[in-house]
Motif scaffolding. Structure first.
Motif, PDB file in Angstrom:
ATOM      1  N   GLY A  37       0.809  -1.211   0.000  1.00 24.80           N
ATOM      2  CA  GLY A  37       0.000   0.000   0.000  1.00 24.80           C
ATOM      3  C   GLY A  37       0.840   1.258   0.000  1.00 24.80           C
ATOM      4  N   THR A  38       1.969   1.232   0.692  1.00 25.72           N
ATOM      5  CA  THR A  38       2.877   2.382   0.724  1.00 25.72           C
ATOM      6  C   THR A  38       3.421   2.681  -0.662  1.00 25.72           C
ATOM      7  N   ILE A  39       3.843   1.640  -1.370  1.00 30.15           N
ATOM      8  CA  ILE A  39       4.380   1.816  -2.716  1.00 30.15           C
ATOM      9  C   ILE A  39       3.299   2.308  -3.671  1.00 30.15           C
ATOM     10  N   GLU A  40       2.105   1.749  -3.559  1.00 30.71           N
ATOM     11  CA  GLU A  40       1.005   2.188  -4.425  1.00 30.71           C
ATOM     12  C   GLU A  40       0.669   3.657  -4.182  1.00 30.71           C
ATOM     13  N   MET A  41       0.690   4.069  -2.915  1.00 38.12           N
ATOM     14  CA  MET A  41       0.395   5.461  -2.597  1.00 38.12           C
ATOM     15  C   MET A  41       1.481   6.381  -3.130  1.00 38.12           C
ATOM     16  N   ALA A  42       2.734   5.958  -3.007  1.00 35.38           N
ATOM     17  CA  ALA A  42       3.842   6.756  -3.533  1.00 35.38           C
ATOM     18  C   ALA A  42       3.710   6.928  -5.046  1.00 35.38           C
ATOM     19  N   SER A  43       3.341   5.861  -5.739  1.00 35.77           N
ATOM     20  CA  SER A  43       3.170   5.929  -7.188  1.00 35.77           C
ATOM     21  C   SER A  43       2.051   6.897  -7.563  1.00 35.77           C
ATOM     22  N   ALA A  44       0.938   6.840  -6.830  1.00 42.85           N
ATOM     23  CA  ALA A  44      -0.194   7.723  -7.120  1.00 42.85           C
ATOM     24  C   ALA A  44       0.173   9.185  -6.879  1.00 42.85           C
ATOM     25  N   LEU A  45       0.904   9.447  -5.815  1.00 42.04           N
ATOM     26  CA  LEU A  45       1.331  10.818  -5.536  1.00 42.04           C
ATOM     27  C   LEU A  45       2.205  11.338  -6.671  1.00 42.04           C
ATOM     28  N   LYS A  46       3.129  10.527  -7.124  1.00 43.08           N
ATOM     29  CA  LYS A  46       4.017  10.939  -8.216  1.00 43.08           C
ATOM     30  C   LYS A  46       3.220  11.217  -9.486  1.00 43.08           C
ATOM     31  N   GLU A  47       2.263  10.353  -9.782  1.00 40.36           N
ATOM     32  CA  GLU A  47       1.441  10.542 -10.980  1.00 40.36           C
ATOM     33  C   GLU A  47       0.621  11.822 -10.909  1.00 40.36           C
ATOM     34  N   ASN A  48       0.289  12.268  -9.693  1.00 38.89           N
ATOM     35  CA  ASN A  48      -0.495  13.488  -9.512  1.00 38.89           C
ATOM     36  C   ASN A  48       0.379  14.728  -9.335  1.00 38.89           C
ATOM     37  N   GLY A  49       1.685  14.586  -9.523  1.00 35.46           N
ATOM     38  CA  GLY A  49       2.574  15.727  -9.466  1.00 35.46           C
ATOM     39  C   GLY A  49       3.113  16.069  -8.094  1.00 35.46           C
ATOM     40  N   TRP A  50       2.708  15.307  -7.074  1.00 34.36           N
ATOM     41  CA  TRP A  50       3.239  15.519  -5.732  1.00 34.36           C
ATOM     42  C   TRP A  50       4.635  14.886  -5.646  1.00 34.36           C
ATOM     43  N   THR A  51       5.332  15.166  -4.549  1.00 34.49           N
ATOM     44  CA  THR A  51       6.645  14.560  -4.336  1.00 34.49           C
ATOM     45  C   THR A  51       6.555  13.530  -3.219  1.00 34.49           C
ATOM     46  N   MET A 371     -13.679  -4.443  -7.988  1.00 30.45           N
ATOM     47  CA  MET A 371     -13.585  -3.217  -8.776  1.00 30.45           C
ATOM     48  C   MET A 371     -14.540  -2.140  -8.258  1.00 30.45           C
ATOM     49  N   SER A 372     -15.671  -2.575  -7.711  1.00 26.26           N
ATOM     50  CA  SER A 372     -16.657  -1.614  -7.203  1.00 26.26           C
ATOM     51  C   SER A 372     -16.279  -1.039  -5.841  1.00 26.26           C
ATOM     52  N   HIS A 373     -15.531  -1.784  -5.036  1.00 23.08           N
ATOM     53  CA  HIS A 373     -15.310  -1.369  -3.651  1.00 23.08           C
ATOM     54  C   HIS A 373     -13.859  -1.249  -3.211  1.00 23.08           C
ATOM     55  N   PHE A 374     -12.931  -1.965  -3.865  1.00 27.31           N
ATOM     56  CA  PHE A 374     -11.590  -2.074  -3.304  1.00 27.31           C
ATOM     57  C   PHE A 374     -10.474  -1.857  -4.325  1.00 27.31           C
ATOM     58  N   SER A 375     -10.682  -0.944  -5.265  1.00 26.68           N
ATOM     59  CA  SER A 375      -9.624  -0.671  -6.234  1.00 26.68           C
ATOM     60  C   SER A 375      -8.580   0.250  -5.622  1.00 26.68           C
ATOM     61  N   VAL A 376      -7.347   0.144  -6.105  1.00 20.39           N
ATOM     62  CA  VAL A 376      -6.277   0.999  -5.607  1.00 20.39           C
ATOM     63  C   VAL A 376      -6.534   2.457  -5.967  1.00 20.39           C
ATOM     64  N   ASP A 377      -7.217   2.700  -7.078  1.00 18.12           N
ATOM     65  CA  ASP A 377      -7.534   4.077  -7.452  1.00 18.12           C
ATOM     66  C   ASP A 377      -8.445   4.731  -6.422  1.00 18.12           C
ATOM     67  N   ARG A 378      -9.438   4.008  -5.944  1.00 19.14           N
ATOM     68  CA  ARG A 378     -10.333   4.543  -4.909  1.00 19.14           C
ATOM     69  C   ARG A 378      -9.550   4.848  -3.640  1.00 19.14           C
TER      70      ARG A 378
END
Length: 398
Positions: A37-51, A371-378
């Motif tokens: 989950g930590t790695i997934e969150m880091a990836s999402a932050l980077k994709e959104n322009g955060w550091t 997909m309806s309840h537990f996607s990493v994007d959500r």
């Protein structure tokens, strides 16, 4: 009339705004749900322009951060030694100041103590995630656990965890935010798995065509219920199957020896195998006919069951903790009492004997449910929204 050109030298200076920097800290990156989950969150932050920055004592998953271009800082975050924890305060203060950290997000108790005091010294925002229903004890133990309630927001990874926090800690209800863990439905997608990957793993694991595969993923610790699983398999020895225990064995040689001794004593040698850490869990799950989560204590979420359902695999899980929210009993799998060998054996026998038509229907329901309840994007969108809420209107330059 003369046309007046803008005088750039006297115009108001333009303030260049930057998106926030988030430092996630956890004990290590040796493999597991918190780490994923930590790695997934880091990836999402980077994709959104955060550091994004991640701090830990290191481990086998640090290469994943390097691959996606996220900075990892090594420090003894897994240490529970009070002196080392106090030294980590100074280390974190230096990191916060050097990299302009806006939010310090602690995902475990020992690093949370260091993070809390570092945030107070620097003015960085402090957020925590409750990943488990920590064992209660005396005043010292409960006080140690309570650091996880000191965040400006306290993320609960399931309704089960949110209720545990409310029942056991003195924390303002409005601080608790439930954000279920998520899985990457693009990665854990049967349609995205190329045949070559399946063939390669099946060959490396010496699998036999047509033999049902039962898999219990998760690091090899006693709490994962391996003994119950093996005893249950011994009750269905007359059915054809091969079972794999898949997960990190690092530092657990004596436990592996104990499990292998149990396997031999039950006449399951060769039919039950310890495979260790797996780099491609999507393919491993694809090769399975049924996936098991036999945890003996309630898990905060239970990532194994959700990843398996995303791959369209029926799940057998123990009926407590987060699994009560993620597995639809009788629809996407079976919920059985913890440590109940007979119930586990009955569910295993039924699962490997499912007719093809029923198995396909379960697969469709299971994937749609995830997909309806537990996607990493959500999960990531909800967490970034929480970060913005913590930052208020100062989501640019701090």
């Amino acid at each position: 009339m003369n046309k007046i050109s803008p005088d750039h030298s006297t115009s108001s200076p333009k303030v260049e705004r930057r998106l926030p920097t988030v430092l996630q800290i956890l004990p290590s990156l040796h493999g597991g749900g918190v780490e994923r989950g930590t790695i997934e969150m880091a990836s999402a932050l980077k994709e959104n322009g955060w550091t994004p920055i991640v701090a830990s004592s290191g481990g086998i998953m640090t290469h994943e951060l390097k691959r996606i271009g996220v900075r990892h800082i090594t420090l003894p975050a897994e240490s529970k030694n009070p002196y080392e924890m106090w030294r980590n305060v100074g280390r974190l203060v230096a990191i916060i100041r050097e990299y302009g950290v806006d939010i310090l997000h602690a995902r475990s108790r020992a690093p949370a103590w260091s993070s809390y005091f570092a945030a107070r010294r620097t003015g960085a925002h402090f957020v925590t995630t409750f990943h488990a229903a920590y064992t209660r004890g005396g005043r010292l133990k409960n006080g140690y656990n309570a650091i996880m309630t000191k965040g400006e927001r306290v993320i609960a990874i399931s309704d089960f965890i949110a209720e545990h926090i409310r029942a056991n800690y003195d924390v303002a209800p409005e601080k608790i935010v439930t954000i279920p863990r998520g899985v990457d439905c693009r990665k854990f997608n049967p349609a995205a798995i190329h045949a070559e990957r399946i063939i390669d793993m099946a060959r490396s694991w010496d699998m036999t065509d047509g033999v049902p595969v039962i898999m219990l993923p998760g690091r090899l610790t006693r709490l994962k219920g391996h003994a119950t699983f093996i005893e249950a398999l011994a009750q269905i020895r007359d059915q054809e199957f091969v079972a794999f225990l898949v997960g990190s064995t690092e530092g657990r040689d004596s436990y592996c020896e104990e499990l292998n001794a149990l396997i031999r004593s039950r006449g399951l040698e060769g039919r039950v195998q310890i495979k260790g850490h797996c780099e491609d869990m999507a393919v491993a799950l694809m090769l399975s006919d049924v996936v098991v989560s036999a945890t003996t204590v309630p898990e905060g979420f239970g990532r194994v069951a959700v990843e398996a359902q995303a791959m369209g695999r029926p799940v057998i899980a123990t009926a407590h903790g987060g699994s009560m929210e993620t597995v639809l009993d009788g629809e996407t799998g079976w919920l059985v009492p913890a440590r109940d060998v007979d119930a586990m054996a009955a569910a295993l026998s039924q699962a490997i004997a499912l007719p093809t038509e029923t198995r396909e229907a379960v697969a469709l329901r299971a994937r749609a449910h995830v997909m309806s309840h537990f996607s990493v994007d959500r999960m990531c969108d909800a967490t970034i929204a929480l970060y913005r809420d913590v930052l208020g209107e100062q989501a640019g330059v701090r």
